[in-house]
Scaffold this motif. Structure first.
Motif, PDB file in Angstrom:
ATOM      1  N   GLU A  11     -11.735  13.228   4.177  1.00  0.00           N
ATOM      2  CA  GLU A  11     -10.582  12.974   3.318  1.00  0.00           C
ATOM      3  C   GLU A  11      -9.353  12.591   4.150  1.00  0.00           C
ATOM      4  O   GLU A  11      -8.553  11.745   3.742  1.00  0.00           O
ATOM      5  CB  GLU A  11     -10.294  14.204   2.467  1.00  0.00           C
ATOM      6  N   GLU A  12      -9.198  13.180   5.318  1.00  0.00           N
ATOM      7  CA  GLU A  12      -8.086  12.833   6.211  1.00  0.00           C
ATOM      8  C   GLU A  12      -8.211  11.378   6.678  1.00  0.00           C
ATOM      9  O   GLU A  12      -7.217  10.649   6.763  1.00  0.00           O
ATOM     10  CB  GLU A  12      -8.065  13.784   7.407  1.00  0.00           C
ATOM     11  N   ASP A  13      -9.425  10.941   6.960  1.00  0.00           N
ATOM     12  CA  ASP A  13      -9.652   9.543   7.336  1.00  0.00           C
ATOM     13  C   ASP A  13      -9.304   8.619   6.170  1.00  0.00           C
ATOM     14  O   ASP A  13      -8.715   7.553   6.368  1.00  0.00           O
ATOM     15  CB  ASP A  13     -11.115   9.320   7.751  1.00  0.00           C
ATOM     16  N   ALA A  14      -9.656   9.035   4.965  1.00  0.00           N
ATOM     17  CA  ALA A  14      -9.341   8.235   3.779  1.00  0.00           C
ATOM     18  C   ALA A  14      -7.826   8.085   3.628  1.00  0.00           C
ATOM     19  O   ALA A  14      -7.332   7.013   3.280  1.00  0.00           O
ATOM     20  CB  ALA A  14      -9.948   8.875   2.538  1.00  0.00           C
ATOM     21  N   ARG A  15      -7.092   9.147   3.904  1.00  0.00           N
ATOM     22  CA  ARG A  15      -5.626   9.083   3.829  1.00  0.00           C
ATOM     23  C   ARG A  15      -5.075   8.056   4.815  1.00  0.00           C
ATOM     24  O   ARG A  15      -4.209   7.250   4.475  1.00  0.00           O
ATOM     25  CB  ARG A  15      -5.022  10.460   4.112  1.00  0.00           C
ATOM     26  N   LYS A  16      -5.617   8.060   6.033  1.00  0.00           N
ATOM     27  CA  LYS A  16      -5.180   7.094   7.046  1.00  0.00           C
ATOM     28  C   LYS A  16      -5.493   5.658   6.614  1.00  0.00           C
ATOM     29  O   LYS A  16      -4.678   4.751   6.795  1.00  0.00           O
ATOM     30  CB  LYS A  16      -5.873   7.377   8.378  1.00  0.00           C
ATOM     31  N   VAL A  17      -6.669   5.464   6.042  1.00  0.00           N
ATOM     32  CA  VAL A  17      -7.079   4.131   5.584  1.00  0.00           C
ATOM     33  C   VAL A  17      -6.169   3.649   4.461  1.00  0.00           C
ATOM     34  O   VAL A  17      -5.740   2.494   4.442  1.00  0.00           O
ATOM     35  CB  VAL A  17      -8.564   4.155   5.142  1.00  0.00           C
ATOM     36  N   ILE A  18      -5.851   4.539   3.531  1.00  0.00           N
ATOM     37  CA  ILE A  18      -4.972   4.168   2.417  1.00  0.00           C
ATOM     38  C   ILE A  18      -3.582   3.809   2.925  1.00  0.00           C
ATOM     39  O   ILE A  18      -2.968   2.847   2.457  1.00  0.00           O
ATOM     40  CB  ILE A  18      -4.930   5.307   1.373  1.00  0.00           C
ATOM     41  N   GLU A  19      -3.081   4.555   3.887  1.00  0.00           N
ATOM     42  CA  GLU A  19      -1.773   4.222   4.471  1.00  0.00           C
ATOM     43  C   GLU A  19      -1.802   2.835   5.108  1.00  0.00           C
ATOM     44  O   GLU A  19      -0.855   2.061   4.978  1.00  0.00           O
ATOM     45  CB  GLU A  19      -1.376   5.268   5.510  1.00  0.00           C
ATOM     46  N   GLU A  20      -2.876   2.518   5.801  1.00  0.00           N
ATOM     47  CA  GLU A  20      -3.009   1.199   6.434  1.00  0.00           C
ATOM     48  C   GLU A  20      -3.121   0.105   5.376  1.00  0.00           C
ATOM     49  O   GLU A  20      -2.526  -0.956   5.511  1.00  0.00           O
ATOM     50  CB  GLU A  20      -4.225   1.182   7.366  1.00  0.00           C
ATOM     51  N   MET A  21      -3.877   0.365   4.317  1.00  0.00           N
ATOM     52  CA  MET A  21      -4.024  -0.624   3.243  1.00  0.00           C
ATOM     53  C   MET A  21      -2.698  -0.888   2.539  1.00  0.00           C
ATOM     54  O   MET A  21      -2.426  -2.016   2.133  1.00  0.00           O
ATOM     55  CB  MET A  21      -5.052  -0.137   2.212  1.00  0.00           C
ATOM     56  N   SER A  22      -1.879   0.133   2.398  1.00  0.00           N
ATOM     57  CA  SER A  22      -0.607  -0.047   1.703  1.00  0.00           C
ATOM     58  C   SER A  22       0.345  -0.955   2.479  1.00  0.00           C
ATOM     59  O   SER A  22       1.266  -1.522   1.908  1.00  0.00           O
ATOM     60  CB  SER A  22       0.046   1.303   1.426  1.00  0.00           C
ATOM     61  N   LYS A  23       0.101  -1.130   3.767  1.00  0.00           N
ATOM     62  CA  LYS A  23       0.916  -2.038   4.579  1.00  0.00           C
ATOM     63  C   LYS A  23       0.529  -3.496   4.351  1.00  0.00           C
ATOM     64  O   LYS A  23       1.248  -4.386   4.783  1.00  0.00           O
ATOM     65  CB  LYS A  23       0.755  -1.704   6.061  1.00  0.00           C
ATOM     66  N   HIS A  24      -0.612  -3.727   3.686  1.00  0.00           N
ATOM     67  CA  HIS A  24      -1.130  -5.082   3.463  1.00  0.00           C
ATOM     68  C   HIS A  24      -1.411  -5.286   1.976  1.00  0.00           C
ATOM     69  O   HIS A  24      -2.569  -5.250   1.545  1.00  0.00           O
ATOM     70  CB  HIS A  24      -2.418  -5.306   4.272  1.00  0.00           C
ATOM     71  N   PRO A  25      -0.372  -5.511   1.178  1.00  0.00           N
ATOM     72  CA  PRO A  25      -0.576  -5.632  -0.275  1.00  0.00           C
ATOM     73  C   PRO A  25      -1.397  -6.857  -0.681  1.00  0.00           C
ATOM     74  O   PRO A  25      -1.875  -6.921  -1.805  1.00  0.00           O
ATOM     75  CB  PRO A  25       0.848  -5.710  -0.829  1.00  0.00           C
ATOM     76  N   GLU A  26      -1.583  -7.800   0.207  1.00  0.00           N
ATOM     77  CA  GLU A  26      -2.364  -8.995  -0.132  1.00  0.00           C
ATOM     78  C   GLU A  26      -3.872  -8.738  -0.089  1.00  0.00           C
ATOM     79  O   GLU A  26      -4.653  -9.533  -0.607  1.00  0.00           O
ATOM     80  CB  GLU A  26      -2.008 -10.153   0.825  1.00  0.00           C
ATOM     81  N   GLU A  27      -4.290  -7.633   0.493  1.00  0.00           N
ATOM     82  CA  GLU A  27      -5.716  -7.317   0.606  1.00  0.00           C
ATOM     83  C   GLU A  27      -6.292  -6.957  -0.755  1.00  0.00           C
ATOM     84  O   GLU A  27      -5.674  -6.238  -1.526  1.00  0.00           O
ATOM     85  CB  GLU A  27      -5.946  -6.155   1.581  1.00  0.00           C
ATOM     86  N   LYS A  28      -7.490  -7.454  -1.033  1.00  0.00           N
ATOM     87  CA  LYS A  28      -8.130  -7.218  -2.316  1.00  0.00           C
ATOM     88  C   LYS A  28      -9.425  -6.420  -2.187  1.00  0.00           C
ATOM     89  O   LYS A  28     -10.049  -6.093  -3.183  1.00  0.00           O
ATOM     90  CB  LYS A  28      -8.431  -8.540  -3.002  1.00  0.00           C
ATOM     91  N   GLU A  29      -9.812  -6.118  -0.953  1.00  0.00           N
ATOM     92  CA  GLU A  29     -11.074  -5.439  -0.740  1.00  0.00           C
ATOM     93  C   GLU A  29     -10.919  -4.366   0.328  1.00  0.00           C
ATOM     94  O   GLU A  29     -10.303  -4.589   1.361  1.00  0.00           O
ATOM     95  CB  GLU A  29     -12.114  -6.467  -0.304  1.00  0.00           C
ATOM     96  N   LEU A  30     -11.496  -3.214   0.069  1.00  0.00           N
ATOM     97  CA  LEU A  30     -11.478  -2.092   1.003  1.00  0.00           C
ATOM     98  C   LEU A  30     -12.926  -1.684   1.244  1.00  0.00           C
ATOM     99  O   LEU A  30     -13.607  -1.230   0.327  1.00  0.00           O
ATOM    100  CB  LEU A  30     -10.683  -0.924   0.411  1.00  0.00           C
ATOM    101  N   ILE A  31     -13.391  -1.890   2.461  1.00  0.00           N
ATOM    102  CA  ILE A  31     -14.765  -1.559   2.820  1.00  0.00           C
ATOM    103  C   ILE A  31     -14.728  -0.471   3.881  1.00  0.00           C
ATOM    104  O   ILE A  31     -14.043  -0.612   4.890  1.00  0.00           O
ATOM    105  CB  ILE A  31     -15.524  -2.786   3.353  1.00  0.00           C
TER     106      ILE A  31
END
Length: 86
Positions: A11-31
């Motif tokens: 879950e801690e890794d998921a939090r880090k990934v979500i923080e990184e994704m939020s920096k790139h609003p143009e991304e449409k896919e999370l793998i």
């Protein structure tokens, strides 16, 4: 964006990934590619995707994120962001 981790994706890794994704609003896919993924981490990723869709609906935007979780062998040849470096 592709995120990979050798070992268990928590879950801690998921939090880090979500923080990184939020920096790139143009991304449409999370793998996420990991040897194993905890149920809590999966839930956090799916909740993030639902939250993005809900916020887009409220603001009138057309934004959606597709979440894909791959469990099993993680190859070093696959190019992606290593969760350990976040």
């Amino acid at each position: 964006m592709l995120f990979k981790k050798r070992g268990v994706f928590t879950e801690e890794d998921a939090r880090k990934v979500i923080e990184e994704m939020s920096k790139h609003p143009e991304e449409k896919e999370l793998i996420v590619m990991a040897e194993a993924v905890t149920a809590e981490a999966k839930r956090r990723l799916w909740d993030y995707a639902r939250a993005v869709k809900l916020m887009a609906d409220m603001t009138g935007d057309e934004r959606e994120i597709r979440v894909e979780i791959l469990e099993g062998y993680v190859s070093e040849k696959v190019k992606g962001i290593d969760v350990e470096t976040l």
